[in-house]
Design a protein around this motif. Sequence first.
Motif, short mmCIF file in Angstrom:
data_model
loop_
_atom_site.label_atom_id
_atom_site.label_comp_id
_atom_site.label_asym_id
_atom_site.label_seq_id
_atom_site.Cartn_x
_atom_site.Cartn_y
_atom_site.Cartn_z
N ASN A 168 0.83 -1.21 0.00
CA ASN A 168 0.00 0.00 0.00
C ASN A 168 0.86 1.26 0.00
OD1 ASN A 168 -2.71 -0.90 -0.16
ND2 ASN A 168 -2.62 -1.57 1.97
N HIS A 169 1.95 1.24 0.76
CA HIS A 169 2.88 2.37 0.76
C HIS A 169 3.49 2.56 -0.64
CE1 HIS A 169 6.11 5.08 1.96
NE2 HIS A 169 6.96 4.24 1.42
N GLN B 65 1.10 4.15 -2.93
CA GLN B 65 0.96 5.57 -2.63
C GLN B 65 2.12 6.38 -3.19
OE1 GLN B 65 -1.42 7.28 -1.83
NE2 GLN B 65 -0.84 9.07 -0.67
N GLN C 235 1.93 9.26 -6.08
CA GLN C 235 2.31 10.63 -5.75
C GLN C 235 3.52 11.11 -6.56
OE1 GLN C 235 0.23 12.55 -4.07
NE2 GLN C 235 -1.03 10.71 -3.92
N PHE D 56 1.40 12.78 0.60
CA PHE D 56 1.92 11.54 1.13
C PHE D 56 1.40 11.25 2.53
CE2 PHE D 56 5.01 12.69 -2.12
CZ PHE D 56 5.36 11.46 -2.67
N THR E 289 -2.36 6.83 3.39
CA THR E 289 -2.09 5.70 2.51
C THR E 289 -3.35 4.85 2.41
OG1 THR E 289 0.22 5.71 3.18
CG2 THR E 289 -0.59 3.71 2.12
N ARG F 14 -5.19 0.01 -0.94
CA ARG F 14 -5.43 -0.40 -2.32
C ARG F 14 -5.41 -1.93 -2.47
NH1 ARG F 14 -2.59 4.70 -3.07
NH2 ARG F 14 -3.84 6.06 -4.39
#
Length: 183
Positions: free
Chosen positions: A34-35, A38, A42, A54, A57, A60
Amino acid sequence: MARERAVPVVRALPDEALAAPTPCAEYDVKTLVNHLFQVVVQFQRLAAKEASDFTETPDRVGAGADWRERLVEEIDKLVAAWSVPGAEDGVTGAMSMPARLVGSMALLDLTVHVWDLARATGREYRLGEAAAPVVEQLAGAVEELAPTARRMGVFGDPVPVAEGAPGFERLLARTGRDPHWKG
């Protein structure tokens, strides 16, 4: 190069490994995916000189079983965004950082976090000699970013490596990762 290494790792991530630890102590596999989602999204915005965020998060991975292919699509968009002429020119982001350095940060995140995911799931992630110029560029970015990144908790303290260690191992160690980490 980073995309070609990332895609097979992402596509091979098993659902049963989502709770597994990673070399990033604060992330399990799902949280790290997920990070990565993100930061990939971004950094696309930053390539276009748009505002980025940022701070949150989204989950997803939990948004559907097709998360692997959605992440691959976002990685492709990231590569396309930084390939646009002028993407590395000027400054970008709220911190008004040189765009070329921000592009290096995107490449660093993609490279190192995919290595994290590969290690966490028992897959190999090796960079050959052809990657040496990219590793050298990333090492320069890490040196420039390290003081602030360590203060912010983005990088850990450097990990000692053997004299003569390959460049990629030294790069990982400079970000606070043990290049020989095993979950």
